[in-house]
Design a protein around this motif. Sequence first.
Motif, PDB file in Angstrom:
ATOM      1  N   VAL A  69     -17.110   8.121  42.736  1.00 11.90           N
ATOM      2  CA  VAL A  69     -18.352   8.167  43.460  1.00 11.90           C
ATOM      3  C   VAL A  69     -19.313   8.728  42.178  1.00 11.90           C
ATOM      4  O   VAL A  69     -18.877   9.567  41.356  1.00 11.90           O
ATOM      5  N   ALA A  70     -20.325   7.964  42.135  1.00 11.45           N
ATOM      6  CA  ALA A  70     -21.416   8.519  41.180  1.00 11.45           C
ATOM      7  C   ALA A  70     -22.770   9.252  42.031  1.00 11.45           C
ATOM      8  O   ALA A  70     -22.912   8.340  42.883  1.00 11.45           O
ATOM      9  N   GLY A  71     -22.926  10.405  41.997  1.00 14.48           N
ATOM     10  CA  GLY A  71     -24.206  11.083  42.571  1.00 14.48           C
ATOM     11  C   GLY A  71     -23.409  12.230  43.604  1.00 14.48           C
ATOM     12  O   GLY A  71     -22.374  12.020  43.491  1.00 14.48           O
ATOM     13  N   ARG A  72     -24.339  12.716  44.067  1.00 14.56           N
ATOM     14  CA  ARG A  72     -23.887  13.946  45.181  1.00 14.56           C
ATOM     15  C   ARG A  72     -23.972  13.404  46.683  1.00 14.56           C
ATOM     16  O   ARG A  72     -24.977  13.064  46.977  1.00 14.56           O
ATOM     17  N   PRO A  73     -22.888  13.173  47.314  1.00 16.93           N
ATOM     18  CA  PRO A  73     -22.962  13.047  48.679  1.00 16.93           C
ATOM     19  C   PRO A  73     -23.865  13.903  49.458  1.00 16.93           C
ATOM     20  O   PRO A  73     -24.097  15.165  49.220  1.00 16.93           O
ATOM     21  N   PRO A  74     -24.669  13.474  50.573  1.00 17.80           N
ATOM     22  CA  PRO A  74     -25.622  14.231  51.412  1.00 17.80           C
ATOM     23  C   PRO A  74     -24.720  15.077  52.285  1.00 17.80           C
ATOM     24  O   PRO A  74     -23.620  14.854  52.680  1.00 17.80           O
ATOM     25  N   GLU A  75     -25.570  16.249  52.363  1.00 19.69           N
ATOM     26  CA  GLU A  75     -24.930  17.178  53.464  1.00 19.69           C
ATOM     27  C   GLU A  75     -25.582  17.277  54.685  1.00 19.69           C
ATOM     28  O   GLU A  75     -24.791  17.866  55.538  1.00 19.69           O
ATOM     29  N   ARG A  76     -26.568  16.451  55.061  1.00 20.70           N
ATOM     30  CA  ARG A  76     -27.088  16.530  56.431  1.00 20.70           C
ATOM     31  C   ARG A  76     -28.080  15.153  56.161  1.00 20.70           C
ATOM     32  O   ARG A  76     -28.240  14.360  55.156  1.00 20.70           O
ATOM     33  N   GLY A  77     -28.607  14.816  57.630  1.00 19.51           N
ATOM     34  CA  GLY A  77     -29.461  13.837  57.568  1.00 19.51           C
ATOM     35  C   GLY A  77     -28.825  12.285  57.569  1.00 19.51           C
ATOM     36  O   GLY A  77     -27.811  12.211  58.310  1.00 19.51           O
ATOM     37  N   VAL A  78     -29.475  11.240  57.121  1.00 17.65           N
ATOM     38  CA  VAL A  78     -29.080  10.121  57.397  1.00 17.65           C
ATOM     39  C   VAL A  78     -28.325   9.618  56.082  1.00 17.65           C
ATOM     40  O   VAL A  78     -29.221   9.516  55.039  1.00 17.65           O
ATOM     41  N   LEU A  79     -27.526   8.639  56.099  1.00 19.96           N
ATOM     42  CA  LEU A  79     -27.078   7.692  54.920  1.00 19.96           C
ATOM     43  C   LEU A  79     -27.022   6.350  55.359  1.00 19.96           C
ATOM     44  O   LEU A  79     -26.718   5.999  56.269  1.00 19.96           O
ATOM     45  N   VAL A  80     -27.883   5.671  54.418  1.00 20.01           N
ATOM     46  CA  VAL A  80     -27.948   4.026  54.603  1.00 20.01           C
ATOM     47  C   VAL A  80     -27.426   3.501  53.300  1.00 20.01           C
ATOM     48  O   VAL A  80     -27.435   4.060  52.201  1.00 20.01           O
ATOM     49  N   SER A  81     -26.710   2.317  53.669  1.00 17.34           N
ATOM     50  CA  SER A  81     -26.047   1.636  52.526  1.00 17.34           C
ATOM     51  C   SER A  81     -25.944   0.084  52.752  1.00 17.34           C
ATOM     52  O   SER A  81     -26.229  -0.428  53.901  1.00 17.34           O
ATOM     53  N   ASN A  82     -25.850  -0.721  51.619  1.00 18.67           N
ATOM     54  CA  ASN A  82     -25.354  -1.963  51.856  1.00 18.67           C
ATOM     55  C   ASN A  82     -24.105  -2.201  52.410  1.00 18.67           C
ATOM     56  O   ASN A  82     -23.204  -1.269  52.589  1.00 18.67           O
ATOM     57  N   HIS A  83     -23.807  -3.411  52.837  1.00 18.48           N
ATOM     58  CA  HIS A  83     -22.674  -3.525  53.616  1.00 18.48           C
ATOM     59  C   HIS A  83     -21.951  -4.904  53.061  1.00 18.48           C
ATOM     60  O   HIS A  83     -22.430  -6.087  53.194  1.00 18.48           O
ATOM     61  N   LEU A  84     -20.624  -4.914  52.370  1.00 16.66           N
ATOM     62  CA  LEU A  84     -19.968  -5.775  51.649  1.00 16.66           C
ATOM     63  C   LEU A  84     -19.016  -6.334  52.732  1.00 16.66           C
ATOM     64  O   LEU A  84     -18.506  -7.540  52.944  1.00 16.66           O
ATOM     65  N   GLY A  85     -18.193  -5.509  53.654  1.00 13.68           N
ATOM     66  CA  GLY A  85     -17.070  -5.794  54.551  1.00 13.68           C
ATOM     67  C   GLY A  85     -16.581  -4.359  55.218  1.00 13.68           C
ATOM     68  O   GLY A  85     -17.272  -3.453  55.152  1.00 13.68           O
ATOM     69  N   TYR A  86     -15.580  -4.618  56.100  1.00 10.42           N
ATOM     70  CA  TYR A  86     -15.139  -3.316  57.090  1.00 10.42           C
ATOM     71  C   TYR A  86     -14.585  -2.260  56.256  1.00 10.42           C
ATOM     72  O   TYR A  86     -14.720  -1.248  56.806  1.00 10.42           O
TER      73      TYR A  86
END
Length: 208
Positions: free
Chosen positions: A88-105
Amino acid sequence: MDAARQNALPLVPTAPHDTFTLGDGWRRHPFRVAGRTGAFVFLMLVALVDYFLRIRLRGHTGSPRRRAEWHELWSRRYLRALGVEVTVAGRPPERGVLVSNHLGYIDVLVLGSILPLVMVAKQEVRSWPLVGWLCRCAGVIFLIRERRRDLLRVIAAFPPAVAEGAVVGFYPEGTSTNGTVVLPFKSSLFAPPVRSQWPVTAAHVSFS
């Protein structure tokens, strides 16, 4: 969008040993692949029992946060069984919404292994053997894409999850890609964070 870029969260899962394509890996290491697949299926069955004991019997089925924490714990175990390491590079969010690209399941496991995450997924996943059961246990919010009115039900599930301290995750492109292009975003699911002024964190998932 500027805030989302500042909180970008690149995730780079790498195999602990040599890496290979699925086809080459099956030919070169059939017993390893079969062993990891068997271990993964076994863990799924154990996870269902654990959900009953840890969540169902303790009355936590109505808690998005507790179910997301359960999902975080078991995502790490699944990835370990599959021989996948997450960097992991960066700090995961503690609240709110996370949006991401989608490569696979496997993206759901990667993202779910680093924070209490309530994912939005297509309705079809709900009926998959084992995987569908586990997604239901994890509190995944299922969306019927063909019904526009179903968006209202899905959006209404966001505030309770965020209020409990879980993060809601979804793929704004609405489908998986090879990661080299960015498709137009489906904007409907951005309505809750915009209306409630929740932080929106952008993540990028890649595999090697």
